[in-house]
Design an enzyme around this catalytic site. Structure first.
Site, mmCIF file in Angstrom:
data_model
loop_
_atom_site.group_PDB
_atom_site.id
_atom_site.type_symbol
_atom_site.label_atom_id
_atom_site.label_comp_id
_atom_site.label_asym_id
_atom_site.label_seq_id
_atom_site.Cartn_x
_atom_site.Cartn_y
_atom_site.Cartn_z
ATOM 1 C CG HIS A 1 -0.409 0.016 2.544
ATOM 2 N ND1 HIS A 1 -0.200 1.169 3.255
ATOM 3 C CD2 HIS A 1 -0.028 -0.990 3.355
ATOM 4 C CE1 HIS A 1 0.287 0.882 4.454
ATOM 5 N NE2 HIS A 1 0.413 -0.429 4.535
ATOM 6 C CG ASP B 1 2.832 0.439 7.871
ATOM 7 O OD1 ASP B 1 2.447 -0.163 6.853
ATOM 8 O OD2 ASP B 1 2.130 0.585 8.894
ATOM 9 C CD GLU C 1 -2.741 -1.717 5.427
ATOM 10 O OE1 GLU C 1 -2.713 -2.716 6.159
ATOM 11 O OE2 GLU C 1 -2.345 -0.580 5.808
#
Length: 356
Positions: A77, A194, A228
């Site tokens: 993502h 992330d 996400e």
């Protein structure tokens, strides 16, 4: 099983892509600019890209044997944590609401950008409503929660009306300064590793396929999702997909064994166990390739594979990714973890369908 592949991944290319991704604001649902970057780079590599109605990218990597069976999907993502303007306060400060799940103390003192819907951006800083020890007696004890946090704009505004005249309004997105540092010794520290570290790993895989002039064993689709962090990134997957590997950060801490140089293989997260056969195959390939890796359980974690399964996908699913420390805070990983992740994906793609 064939012998170890040891692909010659281009580390410098992967780091350049990672740095460009991290520099492009993309809180969940506000991914238009980062998708322009994704499209431009995909076109350079010569692969086909389609956009889904909700803004996900689907990149097709033709297989050597397109009749070999179902399609493998790799999903990562591009969306990140961020915020949205909730209201403008009488003093011109902004109250904000989180986009994604993070602890408020992880953004206190952070620089940010406010993105208006007419295309303007303004700098600001996230502060508590009692930001100075010289003024407020209980500054250390004040609870860091939404009601006690605000954004101070770097503009001459002292009233709600003055802030409104800048074009700022409720519903405007807020992105955090990533503060990216890619160090010569391989350490990478930044917000939004992330999951932009995994996206960079996937581009490294595509660059390797292009440069080597090879194809994966069967057709592979890379899905880059844009929601996400709010739970529904890859909730829909194309119907030809039978296997899906979510490529997302590996959690570090407590009794987990993953480090910032490993490719992490997740056997189970909050959504339940991942496919036994796929997970076992990934572990076997990591061993065969000599890749530093760890197998862990993530109790407070969900992935795009979780979203796909909950969305009704009739698929097998697994989860891997580079180990990332201090997730949803000031994150850190190492270039080795990104490279190891890309190498494991290549091993799986190239050997897909062979007996262990």
């Amino acid at each position: 099983m064939t012998k170890a592949l040891q692909p010659a991944l281009d580390r410098a290319y992967i780091m350049r892509i990672l740095e460009a991704l991290l520099a492009t604001p993309s809180p969940s649902g506000f991914c238009m600019e980062v998708m322009k970057l994704v499209r431009a780079e995909t076109e350079k590599l010569g692969f086909a890209l389609e956009m889904t109605p909700k803004g996900n990218a689907v990149i097709t990597l033709p297989g050597a044997d397109d009749e070999a069976g179902g399609t493998l999907a790799l999903t990562a993502h591009v969306d990140t944590l961020g915020a949205m303007v909730r209201s403008i306060k009488p003093n011109g400060m902004l109250r904000f609401t989180p986009v994604g799940g993070y602890a408020m103390q992880t953004v206190e003192g952070e620089y940010c950008l406010v993105h208006t819907r007419d295309g303007r951006t303004y700098e600001g800083t996230v502060l508590s409503t009692q930001p100075s020890v010289h003024v407020y007696a209980d500054v250390r004890d004040q609870k860091r929660e939404e009601a006690n946090m605000e954004i101070r704009l770097d503009e001459l505004v002292r009233t709600k009306e003055e802030t409104e005249r800048l074009g700022i309004a409720p519903g405007d997105y807020v992105s955090w300064d990533p503060r990216t540092r890619i160090l010569p010794n391989g350490w990478i520290k930044s917000r939004h590793l992330d999951d932009k570290a995994s996206v960079a790993a996937l581009f490294g895989v595509m660059e390797w396929l292009k440069r080597e002039g090879v194809r994966p064993a069967g057709t592979v689709k890379i899905i880059l999702s844009t929601y996400e962090e709010v739970g529904h990134g890859s909730s829909y997957v194309p119907p030809d997909i039978t296997e899906l590997i979510a490529v997302d950060m590996g959690a570090i801490g407590d009794d987990l064994s993953t480090t910032e140089r490993d490719v992490s293989i997740c056997a189970k997260d909050s959504s339940g166990p991942y496919d036994y056969g796929m997970t076992s195959r990934l572990i076997g390939l990591a061993r065969r390739e000599g890749l530093p890796h760890a197998v862990d359980i993530y109790p407070y974690y969900g992935s795009d594979a979780s979203a796909a399964l909950r969305g009704g996908g009739n698929i097998r699913a697994a989860l891997i990714g580079p180990g990332v420390h201090a997730s949803h805070g000031m994150e850190r990983t190492h270039a080795d973890a990104v490279m190891n992740t890309a190498a494991l994906l290549i091993a799986y793609m190239m050997d897909k369908g062979e007996d262990d």
